[in-house]
Design a protein around this motif. Structure first.
Motif, PDB file in Angstrom:
ATOM      1  N   LEU A  77      39.254  51.196  35.348  1.00  0.00           N
ATOM      2  CA  LEU A  77      38.062  51.832  35.932  1.00  0.00           C
ATOM      3  C   LEU A  77      37.673  51.163  37.248  1.00  0.00           C
ATOM      4  N   MET A  78      37.580  49.830  37.228  1.00  0.00           N
ATOM      5  CA  MET A  78      37.165  49.105  38.432  1.00  0.00           C
ATOM      6  C   MET A  78      38.142  49.334  39.577  1.00  0.00           C
ATOM      7  N   VAL A  79      39.422  49.131  39.278  1.00  0.00           N
ATOM      8  CA  VAL A  79      40.413  49.142  40.357  1.00  0.00           C
ATOM      9  C   VAL A  79      40.647  50.554  40.876  1.00  0.00           C
ATOM     10  N   SER A 111      33.468  35.531  32.809  1.00  0.00           N
ATOM     11  CA  SER A 111      32.568  36.539  33.356  1.00  0.00           C
ATOM     12  C   SER A 111      33.019  37.032  34.730  1.00  0.00           C
ATOM     13  N   THR A 112      33.742  36.209  35.495  1.00  0.00           N
ATOM     14  CA  THR A 112      34.119  36.638  36.837  1.00  0.00           C
ATOM     15  C   THR A 112      35.617  36.894  37.006  1.00  0.00           C
ATOM     16  N   ALA A 113      36.428  36.448  36.035  1.00  0.00           N
ATOM     17  CA  ALA A 113      37.884  36.494  36.234  1.00  0.00           C
ATOM     18  C   ALA A 113      38.398  37.924  36.448  1.00  0.00           C
ATOM     19  N   LEU A 114      37.939  38.857  35.595  1.00  0.00           N
ATOM     20  CA  LEU A 114      38.450  40.220  35.706  1.00  0.00           C
ATOM     21  C   LEU A 114      38.012  40.855  37.034  1.00  0.00           C
ATOM     22  N   GLY A 115      36.776  40.573  37.428  1.00  0.00           N
ATOM     23  CA  GLY A 115      36.280  41.090  38.707  1.00  0.00           C
ATOM     24  C   GLY A 115      37.062  40.519  39.879  1.00  0.00           C
ATOM     25  N   ALA A 116      37.365  39.217  39.802  1.00  0.00           N
ATOM     26  CA  ALA A 116      38.126  38.573  40.874  1.00  0.00           C
ATOM     27  C   ALA A 116      39.521  39.179  40.972  1.00  0.00           C
ATOM     28  N   ALA A 130      40.350  42.226  39.954  1.00  0.00           N
ATOM     29  CA  ALA A 130      40.196  43.602  40.446  1.00  0.00           C
ATOM     30  C   ALA A 130      40.003  43.598  41.961  1.00  0.00           C
ATOM     31  N   ALA A 131      39.202  42.654  42.460  1.00  0.00           N
ATOM     32  CA  ALA A 131      38.954  42.592  43.904  1.00  0.00           C
ATOM     33  C   ALA A 131      40.269  42.397  44.651  1.00  0.00           C
ATOM     34  N   MET A 132      41.128  41.526  44.120  1.00  0.00           N
ATOM     35  CA  MET A 132      42.420  41.297  44.763  1.00  0.00           C
ATOM     36  C   MET A 132      43.264  42.574  44.786  1.00  0.00           C
ATOM     37  N   ASP A 133      43.314  43.269  43.650  1.00  0.00           N
ATOM     38  CA  ASP A 133      44.161  44.453  43.584  1.00  0.00           C
ATOM     39  C   ASP A 133      43.597  45.616  44.396  1.00  0.00           C
ATOM     40  N   ILE A 134      42.285  45.616  44.596  1.00  0.00           N
ATOM     41  CA  ILE A 134      41.694  46.625  45.479  1.00  0.00           C
ATOM     42  C   ILE A 134      42.042  46.295  46.925  1.00  0.00           C
ATOM     43  N   TRP A 135      41.856  45.033  47.301  1.00  0.00           N
ATOM     44  CA  TRP A 135      42.166  44.580  48.659  1.00  0.00           C
ATOM     45  C   TRP A 135      43.599  44.955  49.046  1.00  0.00           C
ATOM     46  N   VAL A 136      44.524  44.727  48.116  1.00  0.00           N
ATOM     47  CA  VAL A 136      45.925  44.982  48.384  1.00  0.00           C
ATOM     48  C   VAL A 136      46.186  46.458  48.689  1.00  0.00           C
ATOM     49  N   ALA A 137      45.491  47.357  47.991  1.00  0.00           N
ATOM     50  CA  ALA A 137      45.883  48.765  48.023  1.00  0.00           C
ATOM     51  C   ALA A 137      45.025  49.646  48.923  1.00  0.00           C
ATOM     52  N   ILE A 138      43.939  49.119  49.481  1.00  0.00           N
ATOM     53  CA  ILE A 138      43.077  49.962  50.321  1.00  0.00           C
ATOM     54  C   ILE A 138      43.889  50.629  51.436  1.00  0.00           C
ATOM     55  N   GLY A 139      44.762  49.855  52.059  1.00  0.00           N
ATOM     56  CA  GLY A 139      45.569  50.389  53.158  1.00  0.00           C
ATOM     57  C   GLY A 139      46.405  51.577  52.727  1.00  0.00           C
ATOM     58  N   PHE A 140      46.988  51.468  51.549  1.00  0.00           N
ATOM     59  CA  PHE A 140      47.835  52.537  51.017  1.00  0.00           C
ATOM     60  C   PHE A 140      47.050  53.843  50.884  1.00  0.00           C
ATOM     61  N   TYR A 141      45.911  53.761  50.185  1.00  0.00           N
ATOM     62  CA  TYR A 141      45.141  54.984  49.944  1.00  0.00           C
ATOM     63  C   TYR A 141      44.482  55.496  51.218  1.00  0.00           C
ATOM     64  N   THR A 197      41.520  38.318  30.741  1.00  0.00           N
ATOM     65  CA  THR A 197      42.227  39.252  31.625  1.00  0.00           C
ATOM     66  C   THR A 197      43.586  39.646  31.039  1.00  0.00           C
ATOM     67  N   ARG A 198      43.720  39.549  29.705  1.00  0.00           N
ATOM     68  CA  ARG A 198      45.004  39.895  29.094  1.00  0.00           C
ATOM     69  C   ARG A 198      45.114  41.400  28.886  1.00  0.00           C
ATOM     70  N   SER A 199      46.069  42.020  29.560  1.00  0.00           N
ATOM     71  CA  SER A 199      46.216  43.474  29.516  1.00  0.00           C
ATOM     72  C   SER A 199      47.081  43.888  28.325  1.00  0.00           C
ATOM     73  N   LEU A 200      47.190  45.195  28.118  1.00  0.00           N
ATOM     74  CA  LEU A 200      48.043  45.725  27.048  1.00  0.00           C
ATOM     75  C   LEU A 200      49.494  45.293  27.243  1.00  0.00           C
TER      76      LEU A 200
END
Lengths: 280, 295
Positions: free
Chosen positions: B77-79, B158-163, B165-176, B248-251
């Motif tokens: 959802l966040m990313v 409390s901040t790990a998942l947000g941190a 997500a922020a990285m993965d958003i930063w990486v992909a903004i250019g793409f979208y 931050t452990r994913s499926l």
């Protein structure tokens, strides 16, 4: 304030915003490069945002030799290039058969190859491990290159068939009238016309394969076969988390090939990377 | 002429090698995963036994699975929201605000897209660092007097998942942003000018003119982002290793641990299949929002 001044202010604010945006994307990378030239003492004595006081190349030497980046770099390069060759051969021939040739199972096969686009790597991992163990491909370069190739076929075929459909049949028919065999036709007529499509596939797959972590960490754990990304992942364990300089140097090394490719082929890279989404 | 294009030998030579490889290493493993999901234990070991639907029932009671599912979905959802929203925003800025050096600005914003995930994660690990010395973010915060904001960004739940997500958003903004910008260029300037003459302000222009025209590409972007983030593995593994704890452990990471660390092949396959199903069903549902595509 007059409307002219308001407009000027708005323009100035826009410029500031754009400068901020550029900094947000550029600064972390700039920081990475400066940090890779810092001496160990600089990380302790100065704040992280400080510039490097000199060019301490020892970090690169450490990463390259003691950190085994030389081995990992060469492995990544060989794996990527070998699989790129296979990917291009397989996807061009399959795509040609799926679009321009006449055969019964054509429609079914197009759907069959298309299915793989949706498949997450994680879903295939457990059986792949079993297959590799049983066939002796575990911890071999062959196994890794084969799985790199297989996992790229769906998407590459999808991209190339898109281009081939737009290629007029008349060109191929003319070739046949001139007496070309099907293989001559492929090599002399289709391949040159597919140059852009092939470049797109090469760019995307170079990125995917160079970037791969999950396959290589699972199927090539032997240190002589480790790739750049696996090496980077475990770098701290082997090298100690204190040695920031060497870590930044190895991160910079792993970024280099993509950086040069991007700077050299800027437009082709952007078009290539976004081709999948635009066509989707 | 058709003779040449019906040449069975040539078709076989073109298709069969790739077909075999693809079938063995992509299709077969999926079918195989499905088959394994009805078994319990480690494949090839004594404890390997048919278990029916037991693994599927276990999913609903397995706290670790439910936690990973929740982490994974919050991350999606966040990313996805972040990537597409900022991508759109950036595309609008490219189109309406960037007057000079447009190509250069787009090149720079796109730059992170081409970087290897592990390299980016190592870089961000150092940006977020607090021990043994402040990383970039904390040192900047301390430098501008926001000492109280300094914290172990990826070191607490409390901040790990947000941190991350922020990285993965930063990486992909250019793409979208580049994709959406491309679609914006396809909208004729006359439509936009006509709306502006009619007195549309920026927001109205966006809501009534641009948004409807951009909908198909936005839906495609959401699907792209969704299928990419459901698989959540590499960036999380490289930045946080799934931690702290399981924050931050994913499926995919849980599946990986289950199958390769704890050697529960059957149960691992069940989780792997769930990831596949979420991917397929999710993108079908999102595609539903593209009305033109459905027709």
């Amino acid at each position: 304030m007059s409307s002219k001044n308001t407009r000027k202010l708005a323009e100035a604010l826009k410029t500031v915003l754009i400068v901020v945006i550029v900094l947000v994307f550029l600064y972390p990378l700039f920081w990475m490069v400066t940090a890779s030239f810092k001496q160990p003492t600089e990380f302790v004595s100065k704040p992280a945002y400080a510039l490097n006081s000199g060019f301490y190349f020892q970090n690169y030497v450490d990463a390259w030799t003691r950190g085994h980046m030389s081995v990992y770099f060469v492995n990544s390069l060989i794996n990527t290039l070998l699989s790129l060759v296979l990917i291009v051969i397989f996807s061009v021939t399959i795509s040609f058969a799926l679009t321009k040739m006449q055969w019964k199972l054509k429609g079914f096969m197009a759907a069959y190859f298309g299915f793989g686009i949706m498949v997450p790597v994680a879903t295939t991992l457990i059986p792949l491990a079993q297959i590799f163990q049983k066939t002796g491909l575990y911890n071999t370069r062959t196994g890794l290159v084969l799985v790199y190739t297989a996992s790229a076929i769906s998407f590459s075929v999808y991209l190339i068939t898109g281009y081939l459909r737009a290629l007029p049949d008349e060109i191929i028919e003319a070739g046949i009238v001139d007496g070309c065999s099907i293989y001559r036709l492929m090599i002399d007529i289709v391949l040159p016309l597919m140059k852009n499509a092939i470049i797109t596939v090469l760019v995307i797959q170079f990125f995917f394969k160079w970037n791969d972590l999950i396959y290589s960490m699972t199927f090539a754990s032997k240190s002589s076969l480790k790739t750049m990304q696996t090496g980077l992942l475990y770098f701290e364990n082997e090298f100690g988390s204190k040695n920031w300089g060497a870590i930044f140097a190895s991160v910079s090394i792993s970024v280099m090939p993509m950086l040069f490719m991007y700077l050299a082929l800027n437009k082709a890279v952007i078009e290539g990377m976004t081709a999948g989404a635009v066509k989707g | 002429m058709n003779q040449v294009l019906r040449d069975k030998k040539a078709i076989a030579a073109f298709v069969v090698p790739g077909l075999i490889l693809y079938t063995l290493l992509v299709i077969l493993p999926i079918v195989w995963s499905g088959y394994y999901s009805f078994f319990d234990g480690t494949a090839g070991m004594k404890n390997w036994a048919f278990a029916g639907l037991k693994n599927y029932g276990k999913l609903f009671k397995d706290k670790n699975f439910l936690n990973s599912l929740s982490v994974n979905m919050r991350y999606v959802l966040m990313v996805t929201a972040g990537q597409v929203f900022f991508g759109l925003l950036m595309a609008l800025i490219f189109k309406f605000w960037v007057k000079k050096f447009g190509a250069l600005v787009r090149t720079i914003v796109f730059f992170p897209v081409v970087l290897p995930t592990v390299a980016v994660a190592q870089l961000f690990a150092k940006i977020y660092e607090i021990q043994p010395h402040y990383g970039l973010l904390n040192s900047l915060l301390a430098g501008v007097g926001l000492e109280s904001w300094v914290q172990p960004w990826i070191g607490k739940s409390s901040t790990a998942l947000g941190a991350l997500a922020a990285m993965d958003i930063w990486v992909a903004i250019g793409f979208y942003s580049v994709i959406i910008y491309g679609a914006l260029l396809d909208i004729s300037n006359e439509i936009i000018e006509a709306a502006q003459i009619d007195g549309c302000n920026g927001l109205q222009l966006f809501l009534h003119i641009l948004a409807p025209l951009l909908r198909p590409i936005l839906v495609t972007c959401v699907i792209f982002s969704f299928t990419g983030t459901v698989k959540m593995f590499e960036s999380a593994l490289a930045l946080t290793g799934g931690g702290p704890g399981t924050a931050t452990r994913s499926l995919s990471m849980y599946m990986y641990d289950t199958a390769f660390t704890y050697m529960k092949t059957g149960y691992g396959s069940t989780i792997a299949l769930v990831i596949f199903l979420i991917c397929v069903v999710g993108s079908r549902i999102i595609r539903f929002f593209d009305w033109d595509y459905r027709k």
